[in-house]
Motif scaffolding. Structure first.
Motif, PDB file in Angstrom:
ATOM      1  N   MET A  25     -16.554 -32.277  20.806  1.00 17.50           N
ATOM      2  CA  MET A  25     -15.847 -32.353  22.081  1.00 17.50           C
ATOM      3  C   MET A  25     -16.218 -31.177  22.985  1.00 17.50           C
ATOM      4  SD  MET A  25     -11.977 -33.557  21.011  1.00 17.50           S
ATOM      5  CE  MET A  25     -11.460 -33.602  22.733  1.00 17.50           C
ATOM      6  N   LEU A  26     -16.301 -31.463  24.275  1.00 19.66           N
ATOM      7  CA  LEU A  26     -16.615 -30.420  25.247  1.00 19.66           C
ATOM      8  C   LEU A  26     -15.359 -29.757  25.813  1.00 19.66           C
ATOM      9  CD1 LEU A  26     -19.414 -32.251  27.277  1.00 19.66           C
ATOM     10  CD2 LEU A  26     -19.714 -30.480  25.544  1.00 19.66           C
ATOM     11  N   TYR A  27     -14.272 -30.511  25.859  1.00 19.89           N
ATOM     12  CA  TYR A  27     -13.061 -30.021  26.517  1.00 19.89           C
ATOM     13  C   TYR A  27     -12.568 -28.670  26.004  1.00 19.89           C
ATOM     14  CZ  TYR A  27      -8.060 -29.677  27.531  1.00 19.89           C
ATOM     15  OH  TYR A  27      -6.810 -29.218  27.873  1.00 19.89           O
ATOM     16  N   PRO A  28     -12.473 -28.428  24.692  1.00 28.14           N
ATOM     17  CA  PRO A  28     -11.918 -27.140  24.240  1.00 28.14           C
ATOM     18  C   PRO A  28     -12.678 -25.932  24.775  1.00 28.14           C
ATOM     19  CG  PRO A  28     -11.940 -28.706  22.424  1.00 28.14           C
ATOM     20  CD  PRO A  28     -12.718 -29.333  23.531  1.00 28.14           C
ATOM     21  N   GLU A  29     -14.017 -25.974  24.744  1.00 31.51           N
ATOM     22  CA  GLU A  29     -14.794 -24.838  25.219  1.00 31.51           C
ATOM     23  C   GLU A  29     -14.759 -24.734  26.738  1.00 31.51           C
ATOM     24  OE1 GLU A  29     -16.098 -22.304  23.544  1.00 31.51           O
ATOM     25  OE2 GLU A  29     -15.116 -23.254  21.831  1.00 31.51           O
ATOM     26  N   LEU A  30     -14.758 -25.878  27.408  1.00 29.92           N
ATOM     27  CA  LEU A  30     -14.657 -25.843  28.869  1.00 29.92           C
ATOM     28  C   LEU A  30     -13.318 -25.262  29.296  1.00 29.92           C
ATOM     29  CD1 LEU A  30     -16.255 -29.276  29.833  1.00 29.92           C
ATOM     30  CD2 LEU A  30     -17.164 -27.003  30.339  1.00 29.92           C
ATOM     31  N   PHE A  31     -12.270 -25.611  28.583  1.00 33.05           N
ATOM     32  CA  PHE A  31     -10.959 -25.047  28.894  1.00 33.05           C
ATOM     33  C   PHE A  31     -10.987 -23.529  28.774  1.00 33.05           C
ATOM     34  CE2 PHE A  31      -6.829 -23.407  27.756  1.00 33.05           C
ATOM     35  CZ  PHE A  31      -5.970 -24.025  28.640  1.00 33.05           C
ATOM     36  N   LYS A  32     -11.578 -23.044  27.686  1.00 29.87           N
ATOM     37  CA  LYS A  32     -11.628 -21.592  27.472  1.00 29.87           C
ATOM     38  C   LYS A  32     -12.425 -20.889  28.563  1.00 29.87           C
ATOM     39  CE  LYS A  32     -11.294 -21.925  22.417  1.00 29.87           C
ATOM     40  NZ  LYS A  32     -12.035 -21.720  21.131  1.00 29.87           N
ATOM     41  N   SER A  33     -13.586 -21.440  28.905  1.00 30.25           N
ATOM     42  CA  SER A  33     -14.447 -20.774  29.889  1.00 30.25           C
ATOM     43  C   SER A  33     -13.812 -20.788  31.274  1.00 30.25           C
ATOM     44  CB  SER A  33     -15.818 -21.440  29.927  1.00 30.25           C
ATOM     45  OG  SER A  33     -15.732 -22.781  30.387  1.00 30.25           O
ATOM     46  N   LEU A  34     -13.192 -21.902  31.659  1.00 26.20           N
ATOM     47  CA  LEU A  34     -12.553 -21.970  32.964  1.00 26.20           C
ATOM     48  C   LEU A  34     -11.281 -21.134  33.001  1.00 26.20           C
ATOM     49  CD1 LEU A  34     -13.127 -25.751  33.766  1.00 26.20           C
ATOM     50  CD2 LEU A  34     -14.277 -23.796  34.793  1.00 26.20           C
ATOM     51  N   GLU A  35     -10.599 -21.043  31.868  1.00 31.13           N
ATOM     52  CA  GLU A  35      -9.402 -20.208  31.795  1.00 31.13           C
ATOM     53  C   GLU A  35      -9.739 -18.740  32.029  1.00 31.13           C
ATOM     54  OE1 GLU A  35      -5.102 -20.046  30.669  1.00 31.13           O
ATOM     55  OE2 GLU A  35      -6.478 -21.588  31.380  1.00 31.13           O
ATOM     56  N   LYS A  36     -10.877 -18.297  31.495  1.00 34.26           N
ATOM     57  CA  LYS A  36     -11.285 -16.903  31.672  1.00 34.26           C
ATOM     58  C   LYS A  36     -11.587 -16.581  33.138  1.00 34.26           C
ATOM     59  CE  LYS A  36     -13.311 -16.273  27.070  1.00 34.26           C
ATOM     60  NZ  LYS A  36     -14.584 -16.071  26.298  1.00 34.26           N
ATOM     61  N   ALA A  37     -12.068 -17.578  33.867  1.00 36.03           N
ATOM     62  CA  ALA A  37     -12.470 -17.355  35.264  1.00 36.03           C
ATOM     63  C   ALA A  37     -11.334 -17.616  36.249  1.00 36.03           C
ATOM     64  CB  ALA A  37     -13.659 -18.248  35.609  1.00 36.03           C
ATOM     65  N   ARG A  38     -10.190 -18.030  35.747  1.00 37.47           N
ATOM     66  CA  ARG A  38      -9.122 -18.473  36.639  1.00 37.47           C
ATOM     67  C   ARG A  38      -8.492 -17.303  37.386  1.00 37.47           C
ATOM     68  NH1 ARG A  38      -6.053 -22.458  33.624  1.00 37.47           N
ATOM     69  NH2 ARG A  38      -7.845 -23.717  34.269  1.00 37.47           N
ATOM     70  N   TRP A  39      -8.240 -17.510  38.660  1.00 35.20           N
ATOM     71  CA  TRP A  39      -7.616 -16.494  39.504  1.00 35.20           C
ATOM     72  C   TRP A  39      -6.151 -16.828  39.738  1.00 35.20           C
ATOM     73  CZ3 TRP A  39      -6.159 -19.140  43.915  1.00 35.20           C
ATOM     74  CH2 TRP A  39      -6.904 -20.295  44.219  1.00 35.20           C
ATOM     75  N   ASN A  40      -5.387 -15.785  40.019  1.00 38.16           N
ATOM     76  CA  ASN A  40      -3.955 -15.912  40.240  1.00 38.16           C
ATOM     77  C   ASN A  40      -3.660 -15.872  41.736  1.00 38.16           C
ATOM     78  OD1 ASN A  40      -1.136 -14.623  40.687  1.00 38.16           O
ATOM     79  ND2 ASN A  40      -1.070 -15.281  38.550  1.00 38.16           N
ATOM     80  N   MET A  41      -2.962 -16.876  42.231  1.00 41.68           N
ATOM     81  CA  MET A  41      -2.762 -16.990  43.674  1.00 41.68           C
ATOM     82  C   MET A  41      -1.916 -15.853  44.238  1.00 41.68           C
ATOM     83  SD  MET A  41      -1.851 -20.378  45.868  1.00 41.68           S
ATOM     84  CE  MET A  41      -0.234 -20.666  45.155  1.00 41.68           C
ATOM     85  N   GLN A  42      -0.992 -15.349  43.470  1.00 39.04           N
ATOM     86  CA  GLN A  42      -0.139 -14.280  43.968  1.00 39.04           C
ATOM     87  C   GLN A  42      -0.773 -12.901  43.804  1.00 39.04           C
ATOM     88  OE1 GLN A  42       2.462 -15.169  45.717  1.00 39.04           O
ATOM     89  NE2 GLN A  42       2.018 -17.303  45.186  1.00 39.04           N
ATOM     90  N   GLN A  43      -1.501 -12.707  42.708  1.00 39.47           N
ATOM     91  CA  GLN A  43      -1.999 -11.370  42.383  1.00 39.47           C
ATOM     92  C   GLN A  43      -3.427 -11.102  42.856  1.00 39.47           C
ATOM     93  OE1 GLN A  43      -1.504 -10.919  38.151  1.00 39.47           O
ATOM     94  NE2 GLN A  43       0.705 -11.269  38.220  1.00 39.47           N
TER      95      GLN A  43
END
Length: 286
Positions: free
Chosen positions: A1-19
């Motif tokens: 499955m690709l989803y688990p690794e894609l989730f991890k990689s996109l999670e690392k790059a995710r920005w916070n709208m407030q901070q």
């Protein structure tokens, strides 16, 4: 499955709208009414990830891996709409889209071949990456420039994720997938017709034609062309960056040196010959 690794990689790059958004750097003297209106249109367009996600889930019921990835893609695309609306809410609330304007771009898309739709959205992400880069250059206000740069990077990551699913499709379906991807690639990389071709600007529901594109349901249906041609000035040089991105990735995907739409068209015809398919005659359904 690709989803688990894609989730991890996109999670690392995710920005916070407030901070992570430098809201305190807003400079009212550097934003115009014209620019604010384009931000509103972009926010509504991003909201159309909602019907696109419903389409993907319907047409990919056979693929739980890809459908799970939609949870990430949908979240991040809706977040794009939200951050643009947050900007307007903070600094120009009279431009915030109404709930009715947002809901107006939610409508059912006709079923379509999953592989071709995957390729179409990959190309759409490549295009949005460049559109938002150019928008960041056009804008003069520091906070919205920063936001468009963030959005551009997100769209590039989404394109990379779609490319992984395209690679997996070739592993599973071979030349059938190659043909589907090259067919859409010829259309999207042809500089004579490719300008402004994006999932939100294509007809997707025959029964509601001509009001069956996302753009046709915006408060200002003619906005996109003006934004590209007269405002951010997305000229031939920028359009070529889109084409180059599509061709570079397809070259890697197919393991072939493809530089132009003509190269890709020849490759597509070779696949059709190999699979015993013919070009549709005029007036026929492809």
């Amino acid at each position: 499955m690709l989803y688990p690794e894609l989730f991890k990689s996109l999670e690392k790059a995710r920005w916070n709208m407030q901070q992570d958004i430098p809201w305190d750097q807003f400079d009212r003297s550097k934003v115009t009414a014209e620019q604010l209106q384009t931000i509103k249109m972009n926010a509504i367009t991003e909201w159309s990830a909602l019907p696109a996600t419903e389409m993907f889930l319907r047409d990919n019921r056979h693929d739980s891996d890809f459908s799970a990835f939609m949870s990430v893609w949908f979240y991040e695309e809706q977040k794009h709409a939200l951050v643009l609306m947050e900007y307007l809410e903070r600094f120009a609330p009279e431009y915030v889209p109404t709930e009715e304007e947002l809901h107006n771009v939610r409508f059912d898309f006709d079923p379509a071949p999953a592989l071709e739709t995957l390729m179409l959205h990959f190309c759409g992400e490549v295009r949005l990456t460049q559109w938002y880069k150019r928008a960041a250059e056009w804008h003069t206000e520091p906070v919205i420039k920063f936001i468009y740069e963030l959005l551009s990077k997100d769209e590039a990551r989404h394109g990379g994720a779609y490319l992984k699913y395209m690679r997996r499709a070739i592993e599973h379906f071979g030349d059938e997938a190659r043909l589907a991807f090259s067919k859409l690639g010829v259309l999207m990389a042809n500089t004579k017709v490719a300008k402004a071709l994006h999932p939100t600007n294509l007809h997707v529901k025959e029964a509601e034609f001509p009001r069956d594109t996302v753009q046709s349901r915006l408060p200002d249906p003619g906005w996109l062309e003006r934004w590209l041609d007269l405002q951010i000035n997305f000229d031939k040089e920028w359009e070529q960056k889109v084409v180059n991105g599509i061709m570079r990735n397809l070259s890697s995907l197919f393991g072939l040196p493809l530089q132009t739409a003509k190269d890709l068209s020849r490759y597509r015809k070779s696949l059709m010959d190999k699979l015993g398919q013919r070009e549709p005659t005029e007036g026929a359904t492809a």
